[in-house]
Design an enzyme around this catalytic site. Structure first.
Site, PDB file in Angstrom:
ATOM      1  N   GLY A 156     -48.706  25.146 -11.596  1.00 21.77           N
ATOM      2  CA  GLY A 156     -48.156  26.230 -10.757  1.00 21.77           C
ATOM      3  C   GLY A 156     -46.790  26.603 -11.306  1.00 21.77           C
ATOM      4  N   ASP A 169     -52.954  26.529 -19.299  1.00 16.78           N
ATOM      5  CA  ASP A 169     -52.105  27.307 -18.382  1.00 16.78           C
ATOM      6  C   ASP A 169     -51.254  28.307 -19.155  1.00 16.78           C
ATOM      7  OD1 ASP A 169     -50.853  24.809 -19.296  1.00 16.78           O
ATOM      8  OD2 ASP A 169     -49.085  25.547 -18.241  1.00 16.78           O
ATOM      9  N   ASN A 170     -51.249  28.203 -20.469  1.00 17.16           N
ATOM     10  CA  ASN A 170     -50.468  29.147 -21.267  1.00 17.16           C
ATOM     11  C   ASN A 170     -51.362  30.139 -22.002  1.00 17.16           C
ATOM     12  OD1 ASN A 170     -48.171  27.856 -20.433  1.00 17.16           O
ATOM     13  ND2 ASN A 170     -48.051  26.524 -22.220  1.00 17.16           N
ATOM     14  N   ARG A 196     -40.951  27.083 -12.395  1.00 18.17           N
ATOM     15  CA  ARG A 196     -39.626  27.687 -12.583  1.00 18.17           C
ATOM     16  C   ARG A 196     -39.745  29.187 -12.846  1.00 18.17           C
ATOM     17  NH1 ARG A 196     -37.195  26.544 -18.508  1.00 18.17           N
ATOM     18  NH2 ARG A 196     -39.109  26.310 -19.671  1.00 18.17           N
ATOM     19  N   LYS A 219     -38.320  34.155 -15.145  1.00 16.40           N
ATOM     20  CA  LYS A 219     -38.428  32.808 -15.707  1.00 16.40           C
ATOM     21  C   LYS A 219     -37.080  32.128 -15.529  1.00 16.40           C
ATOM     22  CE  LYS A 219     -40.092  30.261 -19.680  1.00 16.40           C
ATOM     23  NZ  LYS A 219     -40.891  30.342 -20.900  1.00 16.40           N
TER      24      LYS A 219
HETATM   25  P1  AMP Z   1     -44.848  25.065 -19.906  1.00 12.64           P
HETATM   26  O1  AMP Z   1     -44.980  23.966 -20.906  1.00 12.64           O
HETATM   27  O2  AMP Z   1     -43.629  25.916 -20.091  1.00 12.64           O
HETATM   28  O3  AMP Z   1     -46.103  25.869 -19.783  1.00 12.64           O
HETATM   29  O4  AMP Z   1     -44.615  24.367 -18.500  1.00 12.64           O
HETATM   30  C1  AMP Z   1     -45.587  23.604 -17.862  1.00 12.64           C
HETATM   31  C2  AMP Z   1     -45.345  23.588 -16.378  1.00 12.64           C
HETATM   32  O5  AMP Z   1     -44.097  22.963 -16.088  1.00 12.64           O
HETATM   33  C3  AMP Z   1     -45.287  24.973 -15.762  1.00 12.64           C
HETATM   34  O6  AMP Z   1     -45.966  24.924 -14.545  1.00 12.64           O
HETATM   35  C4  AMP Z   1     -43.816  25.209 -15.564  1.00 12.64           C
HETATM   36  O7  AMP Z   1     -43.571  26.094 -14.502  1.00 12.64           O
HETATM   37  C5  AMP Z   1     -43.291  23.815 -15.295  1.00 12.64           C
HETATM   38  N1  AMP Z   1     -41.898  23.661 -15.695  1.00 12.64           N
HETATM   39  C6  AMP Z   1     -41.383  23.705 -16.942  1.00 12.64           C
HETATM   40  N2  AMP Z   1     -40.049  23.530 -16.908  1.00 12.64           N
HETATM   41  C7  AMP Z   1     -39.700  23.373 -15.617  1.00 12.64           C
HETATM   42  C8  AMP Z   1     -38.465  23.150 -14.919  1.00 12.64           C
HETATM   43  N3  AMP Z   1     -37.298  23.058 -15.560  1.00 12.64           N
HETATM   44  N4  AMP Z   1     -38.515  23.036 -13.567  1.00 12.64           N
HETATM   45  C9  AMP Z   1     -39.681  23.137 -12.909  1.00 12.64           C
HETATM   46  N5  AMP Z   1     -40.859  23.332 -13.504  1.00 12.64           N
HETATM   47  C10 AMP Z   1     -40.884  23.459 -14.834  1.00 12.64           C
HETATM   48 MG    MG Z   2     -46.527  27.595 -19.068  1.00 12.23          MG
END
Ligand code: AMP
Ligand code: MG
Length: 478
Positions: free
Chosen positions: A82, A244-245, A85, A105
């Site tokens: 989900g 998720d990406n 951030r 973001k």
């Molecule tokens: P990502 O690798 O950027 O796709 O992140 C994977 C998940 O971690 C996603 O759901 C992001 O929203 C969450 N996420 C990444 N960085 C943060 C952060 N600093 N605080 C909260 N959630 C995060």
């Molecule tokens: Mg992501």
């Protein structure tokens, strides 16, 4: 100025959490994408108005900002995720057909944040701004960046950094992982609501098809194959192709550990956490298929009520992937050589060229540039006997078929002269953070015109010393 809409909120409420962006101590617009604002028709006359539009100034009682629920396979393992951030500001309707998500973001914590702080660093957001815009100008479907807004707050990582928020624009943030979430945590009716919404929003031409779920799988498969072939065309490594990406709209997004390859090696990886090379340059097409298989699994109950039939039909669709990929990839690579045909002999030539590039550690971008642009000087290793033999055969083929002038026209549209090279990106970001925006602005201008080679910009096409790449690492979640 028209207001934002929230059609996503017509979905069952499991799919989102209503949440406000975190208030910012001292917002300051560090970068503003005027051209994109203009293209979208967002007319704000000053910073305060833009901040208000983005729900980063005074609270607007009518705004229904939210975070999306999704799940996903990260490095092969299923997890509930989900927007941890990111906060959706709303949907911007540019024209009747073009509806865009505007999402912040680094917008603050949500119920999906797990242990995270909901924040983003200024450097990482500057990087996303630069690379996403570079991708767009390379003619590759991508999320866009509207601005970088410094928050005035700090972010604790391995050190304390300045924080920032990046408003990003995308046709939709619905991901493979959104469907995985639906399959895992929702009723069939709720899954169907997501499918119908997605089709209405992204692929309305599928509305009247017999089997919408299967058609969606097929359509996303075609679009993703095209996207990944395009990444390979310019040497782009996404770096974290978790499900998720991967967007259902087939736009490149989630610019974290991505990077561009300099000297050609198919196993190139820059991401600090990708130790096994799952998301290495050469593996991107395989991972695309793996992710689409996860999408297929998530769609099964909507493909057919009998699981065995659903599986059989999904497999029939996915079985087309390899052939489609080969055609798309080699078709794209041959355009880089000025050739619009596709035959097994020509495919061999592409493979031979790549082997030579690997053998002589040739720069990926510059090898194609030297073949396509007589103004651009070849690297000395392009004068090795086996390379010259390859080149002569290719030149003879072009001369005896379409002619070099025609081939060069094709090549000039498919071979960028300028990519955002990692060492230049790092330099530009570091000096921007230190308060000097000149390097960032110049690099931005160069990457906004990637296909027009200008010898005065030679510094932007010169690769770094090999030591740079062997040490260069990229990171997630910064
Ligand atoms: P990502 O690798 O950027 O796709 O992140 C994977 C998940 O971690 C996603 O759901 C992001 O929203 C969450 N996420 C990444 N960085 C943060 C952060 N600093 N605080 C909260 N959630 C995060
Ligand atoms: Mg992501």
């Amino acid at each position: 100025m028209s207001t934002l809409e929230y059609t996503y909120l017509t979905l069952p409420n499991k799919f989102f959490e209503l949440v406000k962006p975190a208030p910012l101590s001292k917002p300051e617009i560090a970068l503003l994408n005027q051209k994109l604002m203009h293209e979208l028709g967002i007319n704000t006359s000053n910073s305060q108005e833009l901040l208000k539009f983005l729900q980063l100034a005074e609270p607007n009682p009518n705004a229904q900002t939210f975070a999306q629920a999704y799940a996903g396979h990260q490095f092969g393992h299923f997890t509930m995720l989900g927007d941890g951030r990111a906060v959706m500001v709303g949907e911007w309707v540019q024209t009747e057909k073009n509806r865009y998500d505007i999402q912040l973001k680094g917008g603050g914590r949500t119920k999906y944040s797990r242990g995270g702080d909901g924040k983003a660093t200024y450097k990482a957001m500057l990087r996303e701004y630069l690379i996403s815009e570079a991708m767009f100008h390379l003619n590759i479907a991508s999320s866009r960046s509207l601005a970088v807004i410094k928050t005035g707050d700090t972010v604790q990582r391995e050190q304390v950094f300045e924080g920032a928020v990046l408003p990003r624009v995308m046709k939709s943030h619905i991901r493979v992982g959104t469907f995985e979430f639906a399959r895992q945590f929702c009723t069939l009716e709720e899954q169907q609501a997501l499918l119908d919404y997605t089709i209405e929003r992204l692929y309305p031409e599928l509305k009247s098809t017999q089997n919408k779920a299967l058609e969606l799988l097929n359509t996303v498969m075609h679009a993703q194959i095209k996207l990944i072939a395009n990444w390979m065309r310019v040497g782009f490594i996404h770096g974290v192709m978790n499900t998720d990406n991967m967007a259902i709209s087939a736009e490149t997004f989630d610019y974290g550990p991505c990077a561009f390859m300099n000297s050609y090696h198919p196993n190139t990886v820059f991401s600090s956490i990708d130790r096994d090379g799952r998301y290495a340059f050469r593996n991107q097409a395989n991972i695309g298929k793996w992710n689409l298989t996860r999408l297929a699994e998530a769609l099964l109950p909507m493909i057919h009520s009998e699981q065995s039939v659903a599986v059989e039909w999904a497999q029939e669709t996915l079985a087309k992937y390899d052939r489609l990929w080969v055609n798309q990839y080699y078709g794209t690579m041959l355009l880089k050589l000025g050739i619009e045909d596709l035959s097994s002999e020509l495919v061999t030539w592409v493979n031979e060229l790549l082997s030579l590039m690997e053998k002589y550690t040739l720069d990926y971008t510059n090898t194609f540039l030297a073949l396509s642009n007589p103004l651009f000087l070849a690297e000395p290793n392009m004068l090795q006997d086996d390379f010259v033999t390859w080149r002569n055969r290719w030149e003879n083929y072009i001369e005896s078929s379409v002619g070099m002038a025609h081939a060069r026209t094709i090549m000039s549209k498919n071979n960028p002269a300028f990519i955002p090279r990692n060492h230049l990106v790092e330099e530009a970001l570091d000096s921007m953070i230190a308060g000097d925006d000149s390097k960032f602005k110049t690099l931005m201008q160069v990457v906004e015109n990637p296909y027009s080679y200008d010898p005065k910009n030679i510094a932007y096409s010169t690769p770094p010393l090999p030591e740079f790449d062997s040490r260069f690492k990229t990171y997630c979640g910064t």
